[in-house]
Design a protein around this motif. Structure first.
Motif, mmCIF file in Angstrom:
data_model
loop_
_atom_site.group_PDB
_atom_site.id
_atom_site.type_symbol
_atom_site.label_atom_id
_atom_site.label_comp_id
_atom_site.label_asym_id
_atom_site.label_seq_id
_atom_site.Cartn_x
_atom_site.Cartn_y
_atom_site.Cartn_z
ATOM 1 N N ALA A 2 6.590 9.005 2.266
ATOM 2 C CA ALA A 2 6.573 7.584 2.628
ATOM 3 C C ALA A 2 5.226 6.952 2.260
ATOM 4 O O ALA A 2 4.184 7.604 2.360
ATOM 5 N N ASN A 3 5.314 5.722 1.812
ATOM 6 C CA ASN A 3 4.088 4.995 1.467
ATOM 7 C C ASN A 3 3.589 4.268 2.710
ATOM 8 O O ASN A 3 4.174 3.284 3.166
ATOM 9 N N ASP A 4 2.536 4.777 3.309
ATOM 10 C CA ASP A 4 2.004 4.206 4.556
ATOM 11 C C ASP A 4 0.811 3.276 4.317
ATOM 12 O O ASP A 4 0.127 2.868 5.255
ATOM 13 N N LEU A 5 0.554 2.949 3.045
ATOM 14 C CA LEU A 5 -0.584 2.073 2.748
ATOM 15 C C LEU A 5 -0.320 0.652 3.232
ATOM 16 O O LEU A 5 0.820 0.187 3.292
ATOM 17 N N LYS A 6 -1.374 -0.031 3.571
ATOM 18 C CA LYS A 6 -1.291 -1.443 3.996
ATOM 19 C C LYS A 6 -1.782 -2.325 2.846
ATOM 20 O O LYS A 6 -2.797 -2.031 2.226
ATOM 21 N N TYR A 7 -1.007 -3.432 2.575
ATOM 22 C CA TYR A 7 -1.303 -4.313 1.453
ATOM 23 C C TYR A 7 -1.633 -5.733 1.940
ATOM 24 O O TYR A 7 -1.207 -6.141 3.027
ATOM 25 N N PRO A 8 -2.384 -6.459 1.132
ATOM 26 C CA PRO A 8 -2.663 -7.860 1.515
ATOM 27 C C PRO A 8 -1.371 -8.664 1.601
ATOM 28 O O PRO A 8 -0.400 -8.381 0.889
ATOM 29 N N ILE A 9 -1.360 -9.641 2.464
ATOM 30 C CA ILE A 9 -0.210 -10.543 2.626
ATOM 31 C C ILE A 9 -0.595 -11.924 2.115
ATOM 32 O O ILE A 9 -1.645 -12.465 2.487
#
Length: 357
Positions: A2-9
């Motif tokens: 699973a990709n648990d990275l956080k990205y800009p919104i």
């Protein structure tokens, strides 16, 4: 995995800002020159140089502050929409500029752009700028910014603000010397037909002051082009061997008739208009604020009835000072009748000269 990275919104406000800038560019004439402000935003988003329709550059510049509304603007029964939450510090900042500042709001849902004269509205709510942290600005539905209407609606309001200080100087002059100017004009009514006019320079000075006063109020037209009188008067003047340029009572009385009505309209109207900016003028120019006390406007409507010949203009004042819209209509009607009257009399006079009578 699973990709648990956080990205800009991407913030909605950033999208609205981009859309509002694009809508501004789509709403102004293509030959106008927009320049984005690259330094930190203190209440100005863009500088626009207005270019004349003949593509002349005259150094006419306006600052734009952009707002946007994701939901459709809400218009009241008078077709007014209100944008609240404007910082009073920002509004005070706008007042400090020597050039016009316009607040433009993008209705993103309908893809429409509307404008408001920011400095004009800031002057009217000066007390709020002193006492409150935020204030509201109003937009009129009729003030929609489009490429087709920009040179009429937007540019007309821009010019009023651009010339504001010059206009105010003339309004100041008019109010300060009102009784004298009233006498200058009324002295031209009821004089002998062939007498050359006295105090010509003062008379035309009053004409210019009245023009500025009406402009400050937002607009009744000057009803008769002066060239109509001056050209025909010069023919009359030359024929009788007078001093070229003298204005005879044959023409001047009819200009004076309208000027008396305009002065009787302007005095109470200007006082009322200045009262809308009372706190501003009390703070920045208390002498100008005190000009309103110099005129007894309640007596002008009565004075006009005994001076002006019976015309549509004098009828306006039977029940007091008319509203601006009615005064505009009567000016236009008077202009049409006066142009026809002068043309008819000059034609008759020319025929008499041709026939040797």
């Amino acid at each position: 995995m699973a990709n648990d990275l956080k990205y800009p919104i991407r913030a909605d406000s950033h999208v609205q800002e981009r859309v509002s800038k694009e809508l501004l560019l789509a709403s102004i004439p293509e030959h106008w020159i927009p320049r984005e402000i690259t330094e930190r935003d203190y209440g100005i988003d863009a500088l626009v140089e207005i270019v004349e329709e003949n593509r002349e550059l005259r150094g006419e510049i306006v600052f734009i502050q952009l707002k946007s509304s994701a939901a459709a603007l809400i218009w009241n029964e008078k077709d007014i929409a209100t944008e609240s939450g404007i910082s009073t510090k920002t509004a005070a900042y706008w007042l400090g500029f020597a050039i016009p500042v316009f607040l433009c709001i993008a209705d993103i849902e309908t893809s429409q752009m509307y404008f408001a004269n920011a400095k004009d509205q800031a002057r009217r709510q000066y007390k709020e700028l002193v006492d409150q942290e935020s204030c509201s600005f109003r937009f009129r539905k009729q003030d929609r910014l489009t490429r087709e209407s920009a040179m009429q609606a937007f540019y007309s309001e821009f010019k009023r603000e651009w010339q504001h200080q010059t206009t105010l100087a003339r309004v100041y002059d008019l109010l300060m010397h009102f009784d004298y100017y009233w006498d200058v004009v009324t002295d031209q009514i009821g004089r002998d037909f062939h007498l050359p006019m006295e105090q010509t320079e003062e008379f035309f000075h009053v004409w210019r002051l009245v023009d500025s006063g009406l402009d400050y109020l937002g607009g009744a037209p000057l009803p008769i082009p002066l060239d109509l009188y001056l050209d025909d008067n010069n023919i009359y003047d030359k024929y009788y061997g007078g001093n070229y340029g003298e204005l005879y009572s044959f023409f001047s009385e009819n200009i004076a008739t309208w000027l008396v009505a305009a002065l009787a309209f302007l005095a109470p109207s200007l006082i009322s208009r200045l009262s809308e900016e009372e706190d501003y003028w009390r703070a920045v120019d208390p002498i100008f604020h005190g000009m309103a006390d110099r005129i007894d406007s309640s007596k002008l409507a009565e004075r006009i009835k005994s001076i002006i010949p019976a015309t549509s203009l004098s009828e306006l004042f039977n029940k007091g000072v008319p509203p601006l819209e009615l005064f505009q209509q009567t000016c236009e009607s008077y202009a049409t009748a006066e142009i026809e009257r002068v043309a008819s009399k000059m034609l008759k006079w020319a025929e008499q000269q041709a026939n040797g009578s």
